[in-house]
Structures are given as structure tokens and as C-alpha cells.
Design a protein around this motif. Structure first.
Motif, PDB file in Angstrom:
ATOM      1  N   VAL A   1     -22.358  21.271 -14.630  1.00  0.00           N
ATOM      2  CA  VAL A   1     -23.036  19.968 -14.588  1.00  0.00           C
ATOM      3  C   VAL A   1     -23.764  19.815 -13.253  1.00  0.00           C
ATOM      4  O   VAL A   1     -23.490  20.540 -12.298  1.00  0.00           O
ATOM      5  N   ALA A   2     -24.663  18.843 -13.218  1.00  0.00           N
ATOM      6  CA  ALA A   2     -25.308  18.470 -11.960  1.00  0.00           C
ATOM      7  C   ALA A   2     -24.469  17.375 -11.318  1.00  0.00           C
ATOM      8  O   ALA A   2     -23.882  16.547 -12.016  1.00  0.00           O
ATOM      9  N   ALA A   3     -24.401  17.379  -9.998  1.00  0.00           N
ATOM     10  CA  ALA A   3     -23.662  16.333  -9.286  1.00  0.00           C
ATOM     11  C   ALA A   3     -24.162  14.978  -9.764  1.00  0.00           C
ATOM     12  O   ALA A   3     -25.352  14.780  -9.961  1.00  0.00           O
ATOM     13  N   GLY A   4     -23.217  14.055  -9.998  1.00  0.00           N
ATOM     14  CA  GLY A   4     -23.589  12.730 -10.475  1.00  0.00           C
ATOM     15  C   GLY A   4     -23.498  12.585 -11.986  1.00  0.00           C
ATOM     16  O   GLY A   4     -23.439  11.481 -12.510  1.00  0.00           O
ATOM     17  N   GLU A   5     -23.498  13.722 -12.692  1.00  0.00           N
ATOM     18  CA  GLU A   5     -23.398  13.672 -14.153  1.00  0.00           C
ATOM     19  C   GLU A   5     -21.928  13.674 -14.561  1.00  0.00           C
ATOM     20  O   GLU A   5     -21.070  14.109 -13.819  1.00  0.00           O
ATOM     21  N   PRO A   6     -21.652  13.203 -15.803  1.00  0.00           N
ATOM     22  CA  PRO A   6     -20.275  13.293 -16.283  1.00  0.00           C
ATOM     23  C   PRO A   6     -19.912  14.732 -16.676  1.00  0.00           C
ATOM     24  O   PRO A   6     -20.782  15.481 -17.118  1.00  0.00           O
ATOM     25  N   ALA A   7     -18.651  15.095 -16.478  1.00  0.00           N
ATOM     26  CA  ALA A   7     -18.151  16.402 -16.917  1.00  0.00           C
ATOM     27  C   ALA A   7     -16.998  16.137 -17.879  1.00  0.00           C
ATOM     28  O   ALA A   7     -16.169  15.271 -17.627  1.00  0.00           O
ATOM     29  N   VAL A   8     -16.977  16.887 -18.983  1.00  0.00           N
ATOM     30  CA  VAL A   8     -15.903  16.718 -19.970  1.00  0.00           C
ATOM     31  C   VAL A   8     -15.321  18.079 -20.310  1.00  0.00           C
ATOM     32  O   VAL A   8     -16.061  19.015 -20.608  1.00  0.00           O
ATOM     33  N   MET A   9     -13.994  18.178 -20.240  1.00  0.00           N
ATOM     34  CA  MET A   9     -13.300  19.387 -20.701  1.00  0.00           C
ATOM     35  C   MET A   9     -12.347  18.961 -21.807  1.00  0.00           C
ATOM     36  O   MET A   9     -11.713  17.909 -21.709  1.00  0.00           O
ATOM     37  N   GLU A  10     -12.269  19.801 -22.855  1.00  0.00           N
ATOM     38  CA  GLU A  10     -11.424  19.452 -23.986  1.00  0.00           C
ATOM     39  C   GLU A  10     -10.365  20.502 -24.220  1.00  0.00           C
ATOM     40  O   GLU A  10     -10.582  21.683 -23.955  1.00  0.00           O
ATOM     41  N   CYS A  11      -9.238  20.039 -24.760  1.00  0.00           N
ATOM     42  CA  CYS A  11      -8.126  20.947 -24.987  1.00  0.00           C
ATOM     43  C   CYS A  11      -7.259  20.369 -26.098  1.00  0.00           C
ATOM     44  O   CYS A  11      -7.053  19.160 -26.168  1.00  0.00           O
ATOM     45  N   ILE A  12      -6.794  21.225 -27.003  1.00  0.00           N
ATOM     46  CA  ILE A  12      -5.799  20.808 -27.997  1.00  0.00           C
ATOM     47  C   ILE A  12      -4.578  21.688 -27.760  1.00  0.00           C
ATOM     48  O   ILE A  12      -4.676  22.922 -27.827  1.00  0.00           O
ATOM     49  N   PRO A  13      -3.442  21.064 -27.428  1.00  0.00           N
ATOM     50  CA  PRO A  13      -2.263  21.861 -27.032  1.00  0.00           C
ATOM     51  C   PRO A  13      -1.671  22.612 -28.218  1.00  0.00           C
ATOM     52  O   PRO A  13      -2.042  22.362 -29.367  1.00  0.00           O
ATOM     53  N   PRO A  14      -0.736  23.528 -27.928  1.00  0.00           N
ATOM     54  CA  PRO A  14      -0.059  24.231 -29.016  1.00  0.00           C
ATOM     55  C   PRO A  14       0.689  23.219 -29.889  1.00  0.00           C
ATOM     56  O   PRO A  14       1.013  22.128 -29.436  1.00  0.00           O
ATOM     57  N   ARG A  15       0.923  23.589 -31.122  1.00  0.00           N
ATOM     58  CA  ARG A  15       1.741  22.724 -31.976  1.00  0.00           C
ATOM     59  C   ARG A  15       3.152  22.694 -31.392  1.00  0.00           C
ATOM     60  O   ARG A  15       3.613  23.669 -30.803  1.00  0.00           O
ATOM     61  N   GLY A  16       3.807  21.567 -31.565  1.00  0.00           N
ATOM     62  CA  GLY A  16       5.163  21.483 -31.037  1.00  0.00           C
ATOM     63  C   GLY A  16       5.897  20.296 -31.622  1.00  0.00           C
ATOM     64  O   GLY A  16       5.312  19.417 -32.238  1.00  0.00           O
ATOM     65  N   HIS A  17       7.199  20.308 -31.448  1.00  0.00           N
ATOM     66  CA  HIS A  17       8.007  19.174 -31.864  1.00  0.00           C
ATOM     67  C   HIS A  17       8.997  18.911 -30.740  1.00  0.00           C
ATOM     68  O   HIS A  17       9.779  19.811 -30.417  1.00  0.00           O
ATOM     69  N   PRO A  18       8.982  17.751 -30.067  1.00  0.00           N
ATOM     70  CA  PRO A  18       8.014  16.672 -30.255  1.00  0.00           C
ATOM     71  C   PRO A  18       6.594  17.099 -29.843  1.00  0.00           C
ATOM     72  O   PRO A  18       6.426  18.085 -29.135  1.00  0.00           O
ATOM     73  N   GLU A  19       5.592  16.329 -30.324  1.00  0.00           N
ATOM     74  CA  GLU A  19       4.177  16.633 -30.029  1.00  0.00           C
ATOM     75  C   GLU A  19       3.997  16.697 -28.505  1.00  0.00           C
ATOM     76  O   GLU A  19       4.410  15.790 -27.786  1.00  0.00           O
ATOM     77  N   PRO A  20       3.408  17.812 -28.017  1.00  0.00           N
ATOM     78  CA  PRO A  20       3.265  17.940 -26.558  1.00  0.00           C
ATOM     79  C   PRO A  20       2.308  16.910 -25.958  1.00  0.00           C
ATOM     80  O   PRO A  20       1.346  16.508 -26.605  1.00  0.00           O
ATOM     81  N   THR A  21       2.624  16.489 -24.735  1.00  0.00           N
ATOM     82  CA  THR A  21       1.682  15.661 -23.971  1.00  0.00           C
ATOM     83  C   THR A  21       0.800  16.606 -23.156  1.00  0.00           C
ATOM     84  O   THR A  21       1.155  17.766 -22.936  1.00  0.00           O
ATOM     85  N   ILE A  22      -0.343  16.047 -22.711  1.00  0.00           N
ATOM     86  CA  ILE A  22      -1.282  16.899 -21.985  1.00  0.00           C
ATOM     87  C   ILE A  22      -1.499  16.390 -20.581  1.00  0.00           C
ATOM     88  O   ILE A  22      -1.636  15.188 -20.355  1.00  0.00           O
ATOM     89  N   SER A  23      -1.520  17.311 -19.658  1.00  0.00           N
ATOM     90  CA  SER A  23      -1.965  16.990 -18.302  1.00  0.00           C
ATOM     91  C   SER A  23      -2.898  18.134 -17.878  1.00  0.00           C
ATOM     92  O   SER A  23      -3.059  19.118 -18.607  1.00  0.00           O
ATOM     93  N   TRP A  24      -3.522  17.974 -16.733  1.00  0.00           N
ATOM     94  CA  TRP A  24      -4.481  18.982 -16.256  1.00  0.00           C
ATOM     95  C   TRP A  24      -4.176  19.367 -14.823  1.00  0.00           C
ATOM     96  O   TRP A  24      -3.670  18.561 -14.042  1.00  0.00           O
TER      97      TRP A  24
END
Length: 194
Positions: free
Chosen positions: A19-42
Motif C-alpha cells: 500500500v501507499a502510506a496513508g492508504e488503508p491496509a487489510v490482511m485476511e485470515c481464516i483460522p484452522p477449524r477447531g472446537h471451541p472455534e479459535p479466536t484470532i489475533s495478529w
């Protein structure tokens, strides 16, 4: 009762983002399947991303940076966590480029015929921007101009027909900018007549 599980494979791993400075940046992730459903952090460069910064939002599997800065660049990892443990995704790189910004601009000039004129043009950006000059009224004076190491434009032995607008155009992967200076040429013979 269901067993507690955290599978190995991320359903979606983050991809590299530029991205160019000043623009929004988006990263996406879908975690592995799990029980209980996993939470996500970065994590960025192995340090947990702090979403208390008002520019940063973590929602679902998305990491959103509203106004990216050079300091946001780095290697990002999505972390899926539940009671069983935690799994890190493959890393993805965020690259933050800077659009060209002029640090020195051409100024309008009034000169006498046969004078030498310098229009300055210094620019900063990442990646390093290319610089070229153009004249709004046609070609640059053939054989009488040079573009110097600091990107300034030098016109020698100027004539009345060299009058016009000279524009410095700077460009890199994330943007383009231009600035202009106007040249006026007075005939030296007329000034001598009193």
C-alpha cells in the motif's frame, strides 16, 4: 461430548499486501477449524498487534489498518487460539511505500535572452521515484537543455521561443506528482536602449 480440537491448516492464510502510506491496509485470515472455534489475533515481527491503536481494527479474521504508516511495514502472522493451543499462519509481508513528494520545486523565472536557467526539482519517495521534464508548449529546446544529477533542468542560451511552462513529473509504484515553473524571456537588446 465433542473432543477439543485445533486442526493444523489455516482455511485462509494472509497474503502479502503493498500500500501507499496513508492508504488503508487489510490482511485476511481464516483460522484452522477447531472446537471451541479459535479466536484470532495478529503478530507483527513476532510482537502481538495492539488494536488499542485507533487506526487498527481486528474483526473476525481481518486486520485493518486505516491509515498505514511506514512503521506498520513488516511480517504479519495470524494466530488462531483455543483451549487446545495456538497455531501461527505462514507470515505475510506488509510493504508501505511513499508517493513522490517534492522537497525542491521549480520557481517562475524571468531572464534575458542568452542567459542560462536552472529549474530545480528534488523529490523523495519509496521506491525511489523516476523524474522527467516536459514543456507544456511542445518539446524542450533541442540541444540546449540538460537534466542534471539532482534532477534539475538547465536551459542554456535561452531564446524568446523557449518561454512557457516547464513541468517536472515524478512517478513511482504508488503514485505520480508534478510541479511546474514558468519561464519568461526578455530580449536583451531592448533593455539597453534608453
Amino acid at each position: 461430548m465433542l473432543a477439543r480440537v485445533l486442526r493444523e491448516d489455516f482455511r485462509q492464510t494472509p497474503s502479502d499486501v503493498v500500500v501507499a502510506a496513508g492508504e488503508p491496509a487489510v490482511m485476511e485470515c481464516i483460522p484452522p477449524r477447531g472446537h471451541p472455534e479459535p479466536t484470532i489475533s495478529w503478530k507483527r515481527n513476532n510482537v502481538r498487534v495492539n488494536d488499542r491503536d485507533e487506526r487498527i481494527t481486528i474483526r473476525g479474521g481481518k486486520l485493518m489498518i486505516s491509515n498505514s504508516r511506514k512503521s506498520d511495514a513488516g511480517m504479519y502472522v495470524c494466530v488462531g487460539t483455543n483451549m487446545v493451543g495456538e497455531k501461527d499462519s505462514d507470515p505475510a509481508e506488509l510493504v508501505v511505500f511513499e508517493r513522490p513528494v517534492f522537497t525542491k520545486q521549480p520557481v517562475n523565472q524571468v531572464v534575458l535572452a542568452d542567459d542560462t536557467v536552472d529549474f530545480s526539482c528534488e523529490v523523495h519517495g519509496d521506491p525511489t521515484p523516476t523524474v522527467r521534464w516536459r514543456r507544456e508548449e511542445g518539446e524542450l529546446p533541442r540541444g540546449r537543455f540538460e537534466i542534471r544529477g539532482d534532477n534539475s533542468l538547465r536551459l542554456s542560451q535561452v531564446r524568446a521561443e523557449d518561454e512557457g511552462t516547464y513541468t517536472c513529473v515524478s512517478e513511482n509504484a504508488v503514485g505520480k506528482a508534478e510541479v511546474s515553473g514558468i519561464l519568461q524571456v526578455h530580449d536583451s537588446c531592448c533593455c539597453a536602449l534608453k
